[in-house]
Each structure stands twice: as structure tokens, then as C-alpha cells.
Design a protein around this motif. Structure first.
Motif, PDB file in Angstrom:
ATOM      1  N   VAL A 142     -22.818 -45.451 -21.142  1.00  8.63           N
ATOM      2  CA  VAL A 142     -22.004 -45.430 -19.933  1.00  8.63           C
ATOM      3  C   VAL A 142     -21.034 -44.262 -20.031  1.00  8.63           C
ATOM      4  CG1 VAL A 142     -22.208 -47.920 -19.551  1.00  8.63           C
ATOM      5  CG2 VAL A 142     -20.249 -47.035 -20.817  1.00  8.63           C
ATOM      6  N   THR A 143     -20.730 -43.650 -18.899  1.00 10.46           N
ATOM      7  CA  THR A 143     -19.878 -42.468 -18.904  1.00 10.46           C
ATOM      8  C   THR A 143     -19.177 -42.325 -17.557  1.00 10.46           C
ATOM      9  OG1 THR A 143     -19.826 -40.056 -19.204  1.00 10.46           O
ATOM     10  CG2 THR A 143     -21.791 -40.983 -18.169  1.00 10.46           C
ATOM     11  N   THR A 144     -18.086 -41.565 -17.542  1.00 13.47           N
ATOM     12  CA  THR A 144     -17.391 -41.280 -16.289  1.00 13.47           C
ATOM     13  C   THR A 144     -17.839 -39.968 -15.671  1.00 13.47           C
ATOM     14  OG1 THR A 144     -15.560 -40.326 -17.556  1.00 13.47           O
ATOM     15  CG2 THR A 144     -15.351 -42.631 -16.878  1.00 13.47           C
ATOM     16  N   VAL A 145     -18.768 -39.256 -16.329  1.00 10.26           N
ATOM     17  CA  VAL A 145     -19.372 -38.077 -15.710  1.00 10.26           C
ATOM     18  C   VAL A 145     -20.810 -38.425 -15.355  1.00 10.26           C
ATOM     19  CG1 VAL A 145     -17.800 -36.447 -16.796  1.00 10.26           C
ATOM     20  CG2 VAL A 145     -19.894 -37.063 -17.992  1.00 10.26           C
ATOM     21  N   GLY A 183     -22.186 -41.330 -13.164  1.00 10.62           N
ATOM     22  CA  GLY A 183     -22.398 -40.630 -11.903  1.00 10.62           C
ATOM     23  C   GLY A 183     -23.715 -39.873 -11.930  1.00 10.62           C
ATOM     24  N   GLY A 184     -23.905 -38.980 -10.931  1.00 12.77           N
ATOM     25  CA  GLY A 184     -25.079 -38.119 -10.928  1.00 12.77           C
ATOM     26  C   GLY A 184     -26.138 -38.459  -9.915  1.00 12.77           C
ATOM     27  N   ASP A 185     -25.752 -38.980  -8.761  1.00 12.31           N
ATOM     28  CA  ASP A 185     -26.726 -39.334  -7.726  1.00 12.31           C
ATOM     29  C   ASP A 185     -27.645 -38.175  -7.376  1.00 12.31           C
ATOM     30  OD1 ASP A 185     -27.652 -41.136  -5.452  1.00 12.31           O
ATOM     31  OD2 ASP A 185     -26.862 -39.451  -4.301  1.00 12.31           O
ATOM     32  N   GLU A 186     -27.131 -36.946  -7.471  1.00  9.03           N
ATOM     33  CA  GLU A 186     -27.925 -35.779  -7.087  1.00  9.03           C
ATOM     34  C   GLU A 186     -29.140 -35.558  -7.978  1.00  9.03           C
ATOM     35  OE1 GLU A 186     -24.371 -34.046  -9.459  1.00  9.03           O
ATOM     36  OE2 GLU A 186     -24.919 -35.887  -8.397  1.00  9.03           O
ATOM     37  N   PHE A 187     -29.199 -36.215  -9.132  1.00  7.44           N
ATOM     38  CA  PHE A 187     -30.341 -36.039 -10.027  1.00  7.44           C
ATOM     39  C   PHE A 187     -31.386 -37.153  -9.860  1.00  7.44           C
ATOM     40  CE2 PHE A 187     -26.614 -34.169 -12.245  1.00  7.44           C
ATOM     41  CZ  PHE A 187     -26.963 -32.851 -12.040  1.00  7.44           C
ATOM     42  N   GLY A 228     -27.126 -47.685 -13.281  1.00  7.49           N
ATOM     43  CA  GLY A 228     -25.991 -47.672 -12.369  1.00  7.49           C
ATOM     44  C   GLY A 228     -25.546 -46.244 -12.105  1.00  7.49           C
ATOM     45  N   VAL A 229     -25.689 -45.787 -10.886  1.00  3.98           N
ATOM     46  CA  VAL A 229     -25.259 -44.429 -10.505  1.00  3.98           C
ATOM     47  C   VAL A 229     -24.268 -44.597  -9.361  1.00  3.98           C
ATOM     48  CG1 VAL A 229     -25.984 -42.141  -9.754  1.00  3.98           C
ATOM     49  CG2 VAL A 229     -27.483 -43.493 -11.223  1.00  3.98           C
ATOM     50  N   PHE A 230     -22.989 -44.391  -9.664  1.00  4.87           N
ATOM     51  CA  PHE A 230     -21.926 -44.808  -8.770  1.00  4.87           C
ATOM     52  C   PHE A 230     -21.265 -43.676  -7.992  1.00  4.87           C
ATOM     53  CE2 PHE A 230     -22.105 -47.900 -12.306  1.00  4.87           C
ATOM     54  CZ  PHE A 230     -22.451 -49.032 -11.582  1.00  4.87           C
ATOM     55  N   ASN A 231     -21.792 -42.473  -8.114  1.00  5.03           N
ATOM     56  CA  ASN A 231     -21.195 -41.357  -7.381  1.00  5.03           C
ATOM     57  C   ASN A 231     -22.127 -40.158  -7.445  1.00  5.03           C
ATOM     58  OD1 ASN A 231     -18.826 -40.733  -5.851  1.00  5.03           O
ATOM     59  ND2 ASN A 231     -18.121 -39.370  -7.468  1.00  5.03           N
ATOM     60  N   SER A 232     -21.968 -39.255  -6.515  1.00  8.16           N
ATOM     61  CA  SER A 232     -22.595 -37.940  -6.642  1.00  8.16           C
ATOM     62  C   SER A 232     -21.674 -37.103  -7.500  1.00  8.16           C
ATOM     63  CB  SER A 232     -22.765 -37.305  -5.269  1.00  8.16           C
ATOM     64  OG  SER A 232     -23.483 -36.096  -5.367  1.00  8.16           O
ATOM     65  N   GLY A 233     -22.220 -36.447  -8.522  1.00 10.34           N
ATOM     66  CA  GLY A 233     -21.372 -35.775  -9.487  1.00 10.34           C
ATOM     67  C   GLY A 233     -20.712 -36.785 -10.397  1.00 10.34           C
ATOM     68  N   ALA A 234     -19.602 -36.392 -11.008  1.00 11.03           N
ATOM     69  CA  ALA A 234     -18.873 -37.295 -11.888  1.00 11.03           C
ATOM     70  C   ALA A 234     -18.158 -38.376 -11.090  1.00 11.03           C
ATOM     71  CB  ALA A 234     -17.865 -36.500 -12.709  1.00 11.03           C
ATOM     72  N   LEU A 235     -17.726 -39.430 -11.771  1.00  8.50           N
ATOM     73  CA  LEU A 235     -16.889 -40.431 -11.141  1.00  8.50           C
ATOM     74  C   LEU A 235     -15.494 -39.847 -10.909  1.00  8.50           C
ATOM     75  CD1 LEU A 235     -19.278 -42.183 -12.042  1.00  8.50           C
ATOM     76  CD2 LEU A 235     -17.650 -43.957 -12.688  1.00  8.50           C
ATOM     77  N   GLN A 248     -12.067 -46.404  -4.551  1.00 14.34           N
ATOM     78  CA  GLN A 248     -11.968 -47.614  -5.359  1.00 14.34           C
ATOM     79  C   GLN A 248     -13.229 -48.451  -5.395  1.00 14.34           C
ATOM     80  OE1 GLN A 248      -8.303 -49.471  -4.006  1.00 14.34           O
ATOM     81  NE2 GLN A 248      -7.078 -47.750  -4.770  1.00 14.34           N
ATOM     82  N   GLN A 249     -14.295 -47.976  -4.736  1.00 11.85           N
ATOM     83  CA  GLN A 249     -15.572 -48.666  -4.840  1.00 11.85           C
ATOM     84  C   GLN A 249     -16.312 -48.273  -6.110  1.00 11.85           C
ATOM     85  OE1 GLN A 249     -15.032 -46.101  -2.882  1.00 11.85           O
ATOM     86  NE2 GLN A 249     -16.806 -44.751  -2.810  1.00 11.85           N
ATOM     87  N   THR A 250     -15.773 -47.309  -6.854  1.00  9.94           N
ATOM     88  CA  THR A 250     -16.395 -46.923  -8.124  1.00  9.94           C
ATOM     89  C   THR A 250     -15.766 -47.722  -9.259  1.00  9.94           C
ATOM     90  OG1 THR A 250     -14.819 -45.093  -8.361  1.00  9.94           O
ATOM     91  CG2 THR A 250     -16.951 -44.593  -7.372  1.00  9.94           C
ATOM     92  N   PRO A 251     -16.563 -48.171 -10.224  1.00  9.06           N
ATOM     93  CA  PRO A 251     -16.032 -48.979 -11.324  1.00  9.06           C
ATOM     94  C   PRO A 251     -15.268 -48.133 -12.339  1.00  9.06           C
ATOM     95  CG  PRO A 251     -18.372 -48.596 -11.640  1.00  9.06           C
ATOM     96  CD  PRO A 251     -18.022 -48.008 -10.299  1.00  9.06           C
ATOM     97  N   THR A 252     -14.419 -48.785 -13.106  1.00  9.54           N
ATOM     98  CA  THR A 252     -13.726 -48.128 -14.211  1.00  9.54           C
ATOM     99  C   THR A 252     -14.655 -48.054 -15.419  1.00  9.54           C
ATOM    100  OG1 THR A 252     -12.846 -50.163 -15.178  1.00  9.54           O
ATOM    101  CG2 THR A 252     -11.555 -49.125 -13.397  1.00  9.54           C
ATOM    102  N   LEU A 253     -14.261 -47.255 -16.392  1.00  7.38           N
ATOM    103  CA  LEU A 253     -15.042 -47.167 -17.626  1.00  7.38           C
ATOM    104  C   LEU A 253     -15.069 -48.513 -18.333  1.00  7.38           C
ATOM    105  CD1 LEU A 253     -16.647 -45.317 -19.530  1.00  7.38           C
ATOM    106  CD2 LEU A 253     -14.497 -44.786 -20.686  1.00  7.38           C
ATOM    107  N   ALA A 254     -13.952 -49.214 -18.357  1.00  2.86           N
ATOM    108  CA  ALA A 254     -13.916 -50.520 -19.011  1.00  2.86           C
ATOM    109  C   ALA A 254     -14.815 -51.518 -18.300  1.00  2.86           C
ATOM    110  CB  ALA A 254     -12.479 -51.030 -19.060  1.00  2.86           C
ATOM    111  N   GLU A 255     -14.861 -51.468 -16.968  1.00  2.64           N
ATOM    112  CA  GLU A 255     -15.727 -52.383 -16.215  1.00  2.64           C
ATOM    113  C   GLU A 255     -17.197 -52.100 -16.486  1.00  2.64           C
ATOM    114  OE1 GLU A 255     -12.703 -53.182 -12.427  1.00  2.64           O
ATOM    115  OE2 GLU A 255     -14.148 -51.536 -12.354  1.00  2.64           O
TER     116      GLU A 255
END
Length: 468
Positions: A142-145, A183-187, A228-235, A248-255
Motif C-alpha cells: 500500500v502506498t500514498t503514491v 493511486g495511479g488510475d492512469e495506468f 485499490g486505486v483511489f486516485n489518478s496520480g498520487a493520493l 476526503q473520499q480517498t483513504p488515509t495510509l493507516a486506513e
């Protein structure tokens, strides 16, 4: 101490260290056929690009503003962990990039900057998460990028280029990795890929559930393979996420970390999980103190998530570190250093968000009003004019990694320094020796000073079955 137990434990460790290199380096952990695993699970936490000053300032902020010590620092204070310094160099430089650094952990060999587990003559070093998958464990990241970024990729794949994120997205599916979140929806999204390939569909055909927003974590199907891909690009950066409702629809790293652990914790052979605070590195590249501190604090919450699980589980090795330093930020001496530092609590957003809202048609008063609103800093006319000149073309636009819009990060951090006493040596990676802590079974193997590649073999050794 019970002398008999101590001598027995010493003989076990001695036996481990006499194993032949061919056994320790084996791609098949099942080849080491003994009884009683030291560590059933491994959680490897990386605050990407965390210089020591980042750790110190985040903890100071936590103490002064939040009224509590940080979770990582509490592990030191309570003497719960083994601790070391780690040398982070790559094969091509004393200053590593994230690809070579992660490959050191993942493949057990130092490689050139920019590549993932590929040697100088094309050798492919089997990544450690594949080794553990081959041994029957579940594996995830899991990552925030972007989930295809250098750090998670270094634990999982071989590639000549860290930038081959389209291909890396497909590699993960072929490897059958169990939980991948970031993240990384574009891939993955056919409407954003140049080849129009629907990589989400590839995952779904292989039995993955695909999550795309925070609320999906609440309805996760237990035990199933998960993307889980929660954003285009990084979170988003944590401070922006906390203050901008749309993010705020994106989860935290802890979540994400808690969900990943929950997905894999009941597997009979155990699991391995890499958790990365990737935006700590991006904040350091931008010399952005508010972004840096709040993403480091978000990483610290993920540390708590991992430690809380490990303390109950008692079969989990937790590794907490960084892959390299970045920009060497630090609190600078001065009569009002503490007061000035504490003023960072007044910052509402990242410098990226603040500077992106300024346009060439702003007048000086508009710039001054915006900075006052967002940072509670009163700019002089000269400072406001200096910033505005970057937008009107009178000042040369700044470059820098992840500065896609050429925002004046360095210029603004120099203005902030007058008010918060935080300085930076650069806008790029540094060759620091970095902090390393371990908790749980296998942590006793840690020596006071290690190279990054040593962690690869320590993880294998910590999970080796051994005789009582």
C-alpha cells in the motif's frame, strides 16, 4: 535472565548464521526445512525520502501542537524495538533513487539508479515478495503514491526502467499479488492509457475486487485478492485531504494499511506487506514543510496500525525505516525558534495548493491576502512581487522533481523560513545514514549498522523455520 534459555537461544542464532549462502539466498524458502518459524508475517514500513530532520520535526510538531509523542518515537522511548543506522547507497551513486533503494530491499543487490532488480549485465534478481509468494504467503503493498511507483515495484518486479508503470500495472496481476492499494488510475484505466488497454478488466478476470474510493473499504470482501486505486496520480497530501472536502473520499495510509492487514491476516502461511508514505518524499522535493510534517504524521499513524496488530499477533516482524534522505530539512537556531516552528500549525494547505491558486493577473494585494489567509504570514511588497514575477515570466520558472506546473516552491520556502525557522539544503535526495527500527520476532537479528541490502536477507532469515 534464565541462563539455560539464553544459551539455547544463542545456539539457535549461531545455527542460523552457519547456513550456507545457497540456502539463505534460495528463491524457494521451502528449501529450508526446519521447525518453528520465527516470523509468520512481515510488515515493512517505508517513509520515502525521510531525512532525520523530518522525523524530528514531525515529532516536535506532535508534541507541541497535538500534545503527544509520536508512535515511532514512543517505540524508542519505551525500548520496544531494535534500532540501527542504515547506509542507503545504490550501485551507481552514494545517493540513491527510490528504484535502486527499493531494489536493495527487494532483490538483495545494489543496482543502478532508475532500474528495478536488474543487474549490470541484465541479471534478474528475484524480488522478495515473489520469494514469499513462492513459499505460500500472501503479499501486498500500500502506498500514498501510484501503486506502480518505484518503491512498491522494487519489492515485486524486475524492470529496466522505474518509469514503465503501464507495464508494472500488468505485471502485478500476472504475479497474483494479493493486496495492492494506492493511486495511479492512469495506468489501469483504458480511457487514460495510450494503448486503451483495460487493465482493471484483467484484474477482474483474475478474480480481483477493484476498489476506487474510501467507502469501498467498508464493503470489502474478506480474503479476496484486492486492487485499490483511489486516485489518478498520487493520493492527495494529508494536509490538503484534511482541509478540502472534495479530497476526503480517498483513504488515509493507516486506513489502507488496516484493510490490507485484515485481508491477509488469517492466511495459514502468513503474509508480507509493504507500507509506503510516498508523499513524504514529494513534500521534501518541494521544500514544503506543512506537507512534509502532516504526511510524516500520517505515516506515523500507519506505524501504530502495524505495531498494534503485531503486539496482539506476536508472530509479526515490523520493520520501520526510509529508503533515503531528501533535502535534509531542519529546525534552525534562533531566539524564537520554537515559537516560529509552532506557527506551522497555522498553515492550512500545502504550498502546492497555495501557489497553484496564484495567477499572473493577481495584483500584489491579492497575493498578500492569499498568503495571509492560508499561512498567516504577512508578506512585504517585495516578497509578494518576487513571487508574482514567477507567474509573469520575469523570474525563471523553477524545475524540480514532481513540480509539474513549475511552481516557485524554493522561492516560497525561503520566505517561509523567515517565519518558521525551517531550512533545507536542496530539493533532492541526500546520502544520509537513516533510521531503522524493528519490532517482533526476528528483530534481534538487527545489527547497529547495516546496508540496505542486508534487510533482504534479514527478512529471509527471520522467516526461516528452525529447530527448537
Amino acid at each position: 535472565m534464565n541462563r539455560r534459555k539464553f544459551l539455547k537461544g544463542s545456539s539457535v542464532l549461531a545455527g542460523l548464521f552457519t547456513l550456507s549462502p545457497s540456502v539463505i539466498l534460495s528463491n524457494d524458502l521451502g528449501a529450508i526445512n526446519k521447525k518453528g518459524k520465527k516470523a509468520k508475517n512481515i510488515i515493512f514500513l517505508i517513509s520515502d525520502g525521510m531525512s532525520t530532520g523530518t522525523l524530528q520535526m514531525a515529532n516536535l510538531y506532535s508534541q507541541n501542537i497535538l500534545g503527544k509523542n509520536g508512535n515511532w518515537m514512543n517505540l524508542y522511548k519505551e525500548n520496544k524495538v531494535s534500532r540501527a543506522l542504515m547506509d542507503t547507497a545504490s550501485a551507481s551513486s552514494a545517493v540513491t533513487d527510490s528504484a535502486a533503494a527499493s531494489s536493495s530491499f527487494g532483490g538483495g543487490h545494489r543496482v543502478k539508479n532508475g532500474v528495478l532488480n536488474i543487474g549490470p549485465n541484465g541479471e534478474k534478481y528475484l524480488p522478495i515478495w515473489q520469494k514469499f509468494k513462492n513459499a505460500g504467503k500472501k503479499a501486498g503493498c500500500v502506498t500514498t503514491v501510484t501503486i506502480t511507483h518505484a518503491t512498491p515495484a522494487g519489492f515485486c518486479v524486475n524492470s529496466d526502467s522505474r518509469n514503465a508503470e503501464n507495464e508494472i500495472a500488468e505485471m502485478y496481476a500476472n504475479l497474483g499479488l494479493d493486496v495492492m492499494m494506492g493511486g495511479g488510475d492512469e495506468f489501469f484505466n483504458p480511457s487514460k492509457r495510450a494503448d486503451k488497454k483495460d487493465v482493471y478488466k484483467i484484474y477482474e478476470q483474475k478474480g480481483y475486487q477493484v476498489l476506487k474510493q474510501k467507502s469501498d473499504l467498508e464493503n470489502i470482501k474478506k480474503g479476496e485478492k484486492t486492487l485499490g486505486v483511489f486516485n489518478s496520480g498520487a493520493l492527495p497530501y494529508t494536509i490538503d485531504r484534511n482541509n478540502i472536502e472534495a479530497l476526503q473520499q480517498t483513504p488515509t495510509l493507516a486506513e489502507m494499511s488496516a484493510a490490507a492487514i485484515d485481508q491477509m491476516k488469517d492466511h495459514k502461511n502468513g503474509f508480507v506487506l509493504m507500507i509506503e508514505g510516498g508523499k513524504v518524499d514529494w513534500a521534501a522535493h518541494a521544500n514544503d514543510i506543512a506537507a512534509l510534517i502532516h504526511d510524516q504524521l500520517a505515516f506515523d499513524e500507519a506505524v501504530k496500525t502495524a505495531i498494534d496488530f503485531a503486539e496482539k499477533d506476536k508472530e509479526t516482524l515490523v520493520i520501520i525505516t526510509t529508503d533515503h534522505g531528501n533535502a535534509n530539512p531542519g529546525l534552525i537556531y534562533g531566539a524564537d525558534a520554537t515559537k516560529n516552528f509552532n506557527s506551522i500549525a497555522d498553515y492550512k494547505y500545502t504550498n502546492e495548493y497555495i501557489l497553484n491558486a496564484i495567477h499572473a493577473d493577481f495584483n500584489l494585494q491579492q497575493v498578500k491576502d492569499w498568503i495571509k489567509e492560508t499561512n498567516k504570514i504577512s508578506l512585504t511588497d517585495d516578497e509578494a512581487k518576487h513571487l508574482l514575477n514567477f507567474y509573469s515570466g520575469l523570474e525563471k520558472q523553477e524545475d524540480g522533481l514532481y513540480n509539474y506546473k513549475k511552481l516557485p516552491f524554493k522561492a516560497y520556502s525561503e520566505i517561509q523560513k523567515k517565519h518558521n525557522n525551517v531550512g533545507w539544503i536542496s530539493m533532492d535526495h541526500s546520502g544520509d545514514y537513516v533510521e531503522l527500527a524493528m519490532f517482533g520476532p526476528g528483530s534481534e537479528l538487527l545489527k547497529p549498522f547495516v546496508q540496505n541490502i542486508d534487510l533482504h536477507y534479514l527478512m529471509l532469515q527471520a522467516s526461516i523455520e528452525k529447530e527448537d
